[in-house]
Design a protein around this motif. Sequence first.
Motif, PDB file in Angstrom:
ATOM      1  N   LEU A 150       0.837  -1.198   0.000  1.00 33.64           N
ATOM      2  CA  LEU A 150       0.000   0.000   0.000  1.00 33.64           C
ATOM      3  C   LEU A 150       0.873   1.249   0.000  1.00 33.64           C
ATOM      4  O   LEU A 150       0.579   2.221  -0.720  1.00 33.64           O
ATOM      5  CB  LEU A 150      -0.925   0.014   1.216  1.00 33.64           C
ATOM      6  CG  LEU A 150      -1.771   1.286   1.382  1.00 33.64           C
ATOM      7  CD1 LEU A 150      -2.695   1.483   0.191  1.00 33.64           C
ATOM      8  CD2 LEU A 150      -2.568   1.248   2.687  1.00 33.64           C
ATOM      9  N   ALA A 151       1.951   1.239   0.776  1.00 29.90           N
ATOM     10  CA  ALA A 151       2.868   2.386   0.799  1.00 29.90           C
ATOM     11  C   ALA A 151       3.465   2.630  -0.583  1.00 29.90           C
ATOM     12  O   ALA A 151       3.571   3.779  -1.042  1.00 29.90           O
ATOM     13  CB  ALA A 151       3.971   2.151   1.829  1.00 29.90           C
ATOM     14  N   PHE A 152       3.861   1.558  -1.269  1.00 31.42           N
ATOM     15  CA  PHE A 152       4.364   1.683  -2.639  1.00 31.42           C
ATOM     16  C   PHE A 152       3.291   2.274  -3.551  1.00 31.42           C
ATOM     17  O   PHE A 152       3.564   3.146  -4.388  1.00 31.42           O
ATOM     18  CB  PHE A 152       4.785   0.318  -3.180  1.00 31.42           C
ATOM     19  CG  PHE A 152       6.217  -0.059  -2.914  1.00 31.42           C
ATOM     20  CD1 PHE A 152       7.258   0.752  -3.340  1.00 31.42           C
ATOM     21  CD2 PHE A 152       6.527  -1.241  -2.270  1.00 31.42           C
ATOM     22  CE1 PHE A 152       8.582   0.396  -3.120  1.00 31.42           C
ATOM     23  CE2 PHE A 152       7.852  -1.611  -2.041  1.00 31.42           C
ATOM     24  CZ  PHE A 152       8.878  -0.795  -2.463  1.00 31.42           C
ATOM     25  N   ALA A 153       2.061   1.763  -3.417  1.00 33.90           N
ATOM     26  CA  ALA A 153       0.974   2.211  -4.284  1.00 33.90           C
ATOM     27  C   ALA A 153       0.665   3.691  -4.062  1.00 33.90           C
ATOM     28  O   ALA A 153       0.369   4.426  -5.013  1.00 33.90           O
ATOM     29  CB  ALA A 153      -0.270   1.365  -4.043  1.00 33.90           C
ATOM     30  N   VAL A 171       3.050  10.503   3.349  1.00 34.40           N
ATOM     31  CA  VAL A 171       2.079   9.476   3.751  1.00 34.40           C
ATOM     32  C   VAL A 171       2.630   8.086   3.463  1.00 34.40           C
ATOM     33  O   VAL A 171       2.509   7.171   4.283  1.00 34.40           O
ATOM     34  CB  VAL A 171       0.737   9.689   3.018  1.00 34.40           C
ATOM     35  CG1 VAL A 171      -0.217   8.528   3.301  1.00 34.40           C
ATOM     36  CG2 VAL A 171       0.094  11.009   3.439  1.00 34.40           C
ATOM     37  N   SER A 172       3.263   7.933   2.298  1.00 26.25           N
ATOM     38  CA  SER A 172       3.843   6.636   1.948  1.00 26.25           C
ATOM     39  C   SER A 172       4.920   6.230   2.946  1.00 26.25           C
ATOM     40  O   SER A 172       5.016   5.054   3.332  1.00 26.25           O
ATOM     41  CB  SER A 172       4.419   6.674   0.534  1.00 26.25           C
ATOM     42  OG  SER A 172       5.673   7.342   0.482  1.00 26.25           O
ATOM     43  N   ALA A 173       5.731   7.186   3.375  1.00 29.99           N
ATOM     44  CA  ALA A 173       6.792   6.886   4.343  1.00 29.99           C
ATOM     45  C   ALA A 173       6.201   6.471   5.682  1.00 29.99           C
ATOM     46  O   ALA A 173       6.705   5.540   6.341  1.00 29.99           O
ATOM     47  CB  ALA A 173       7.700   8.104   4.507  1.00 29.99           C
ATOM     48  N   PHE A 192      14.551   0.372  -1.416  1.00 24.86           N
ATOM     49  CA  PHE A 192      13.722   0.704  -2.568  1.00 24.86           C
ATOM     50  C   PHE A 192      12.991   2.024  -2.342  1.00 24.86           C
ATOM     51  O   PHE A 192      12.892   2.853  -3.257  1.00 24.86           O
ATOM     52  CB  PHE A 192      12.731  -0.427  -2.851  1.00 24.86           C
ATOM     53  CG  PHE A 192      13.376  -1.717  -3.265  1.00 24.86           C
ATOM     54  CD1 PHE A 192      13.639  -1.981  -4.601  1.00 24.86           C
ATOM     55  CD2 PHE A 192      13.731  -2.671  -2.318  1.00 24.86           C
ATOM     56  CE1 PHE A 192      14.239  -3.172  -4.998  1.00 24.86           C
ATOM     57  CE2 PHE A 192      14.332  -3.859  -2.694  1.00 24.86           C
ATOM     58  CZ  PHE A 192      14.592  -4.108  -4.034  1.00 24.86           C
ATOM     59  N   PHE A 193      12.483   2.212  -1.129  1.00 25.93           N
ATOM     60  CA  PHE A 193      11.826   3.477  -0.820  1.00 25.93           C
ATOM     61  C   PHE A 193      12.835   4.624  -0.849  1.00 25.93           C
ATOM     62  O   PHE A 193      12.536   5.707  -1.374  1.00 25.93           O
ATOM     63  CB  PHE A 193      11.133   3.401   0.541  1.00 25.93           C
ATOM     64  CG  PHE A 193       9.797   2.716   0.500  1.00 25.93           C
ATOM     65  CD1 PHE A 193       8.650   3.423   0.182  1.00 25.93           C
ATOM     66  CD2 PHE A 193       9.690   1.363   0.747  1.00 25.93           C
ATOM     67  CE1 PHE A 193       7.420   2.800   0.123  1.00 25.93           C
ATOM     68  CE2 PHE A 193       8.458   0.719   0.689  1.00 25.93           C
ATOM     69  CZ  PHE A 193       7.316   1.434   0.377  1.00 25.93           C
ATOM     70  N   LEU A 215      13.771  10.010   4.617  1.00 26.50           N
ATOM     71  CA  LEU A 215      14.738   8.989   5.025  1.00 26.50           C
ATOM     72  C   LEU A 215      14.744   8.806   6.537  1.00 26.50           C
ATOM     73  O   LEU A 215      14.905   7.685   7.035  1.00 26.50           O
ATOM     74  CB  LEU A 215      16.141   9.359   4.539  1.00 26.50           C
ATOM     75  CG  LEU A 215      16.388   9.331   3.028  1.00 26.50           C
ATOM     76  CD1 LEU A 215      17.858   9.609   2.746  1.00 26.50           C
ATOM     77  CD2 LEU A 215      15.976   7.990   2.430  1.00 26.50           C
ATOM     78  N   ALA A 216      14.557   9.892   7.276  1.00 23.28           N
ATOM     79  CA  ALA A 216      14.544   9.824   8.734  1.00 23.28           C
ATOM     80  C   ALA A 216      13.358   8.998   9.228  1.00 23.28           C
ATOM     81  O   ALA A 216      13.495   8.194  10.173  1.00 23.28           O
ATOM     82  CB  ALA A 216      14.496  11.230   9.331  1.00 23.28           C
ATOM     83  N   ILE A 217      12.197   9.170   8.603  1.00 22.20           N
ATOM     84  CA  ILE A 217      11.020   8.386   8.982  1.00 22.20           C
ATOM     85  C   ILE A 217      11.282   6.904   8.773  1.00 22.20           C
ATOM     86  O   ILE A 217      11.020   6.073   9.651  1.00 22.20           O
ATOM     87  CB  ILE A 217       9.791   8.834   8.171  1.00 22.20           C
ATOM     88  CG1 ILE A 217       9.388  10.263   8.544  1.00 22.20           C
ATOM     89  CG2 ILE A 217       8.626   7.878   8.398  1.00 22.20           C
ATOM     90  CD1 ILE A 217       8.303  10.836   7.668  1.00 22.20           C
TER      91      ILE A 217
END
Length: 404
Positions: A150-153, A171-173, A192-193, A215-217
């Motif tokens: 879902l995060a990727f999407a 939101v994705s992070a 990948f993220f 990146l911190a999240i």
Amino acid sequence: MVDIAGEITPAPNYLGLTNLQRFTYSVPKFLIWIFSSYIVLLAFQDFQLGGDSWKQGDWLINSVDTTIRRGMMGSLILRVSETFSLNPVLVVVVVQVSLVIATVGLITLSVQRLQPQATIWLLILSPGFFVSFWSLDDQGGLRKELITFLAFAILLFATSRPTPNRILAYVSALVYGLAVISHEGNLFFAPFFAFCYYLLLSKTAITKPDFIGLLAIVACACLTTLIIAFSFDTVIDYMRVCQPVLDAGAGADMCEGAIKALEIPLKEYMTATFWMFFSPKVLSFTLLYVLSSVLVLITGTHLVGGGRLFLRAYIGSAFLFLPLYVVAVDWGRWVSFHTSAVIFTLLIALSLGFPKTASTEEMPLRRFQLVLVCSLVWGFSHFLDVLWGGMAWKTLQALMQIGG
């Protein structure tokens, strides 16, 4: 084409094609919707049967009476179950179904803005991508990596907009951070993220402070998960995790899978995987990985307009998941992890205009048909078995049972 918001959406380039050719190019998208519906149906079937001790049981691992890795999501689900007087298995299934629908829905909306649409859907139909993978071997599906997908999407949807959406990137992070804390296996998707956020930075869709913040999240979630996983890896008595689930109204069988496995120390898993490396099963695993890779590489190479860079990236990214093969026996599931991550990342890169050599033309029809057929006549299990016949044979068997 114009979407609901009044924005221009690229239409598939089907000019000059016969009706049969147009139908062929539309098949992958149609099948993804069918497979997704089948996954949703299986989830409700699990509920009717009282729940699956792995597919739903893993979501019910909780830290109500004792602190344990993966316990946060289960504790939250049990709280919701208690507040609304609901069966916890029903709560899990509703969450799973909602995540599947949201993920596939966002993928669909995103791909509508990309070209070439039919070839992209063919890539998504790959046997290793989670939709096809879970449809063929449902026992390996609906696990907590669904939150990562879902995060990727969400990120794909954000990057496919006419102007990449910075808020949705955050939101994705956050969603990915939830996935990592919910299951430590998800932390292997972090590179990948990070790469996708770097592409956003390169496209000036986000600022450098945004990039550092994203990146911190991700880093904080991964570090927190590692500390918890190593500090609270097992329980002496699995009933301390099981009892709150039973008290919430679930059946005793729900504790016989993922929850009971919490008693098994890591060294026992590593012993099992060690001997797998020296068993004939490795040949089956090698075959399934090669077959899976070939289909992704053929389709991906066409999309990026060249194979060498994509091939190196694909092979190099496979090693990111290597630790999973050492600590757990679900080797087919880890192949699906890799395949799904590569496909999501490639789609995000294409939506941002990378690489410059990317093709907007559909794959030639004969090659398209060959890849389509191959994607349907074989697949693999969440363990490491090649499943000959794939979804084509599974569907045929189901039809014969109905007819009989």
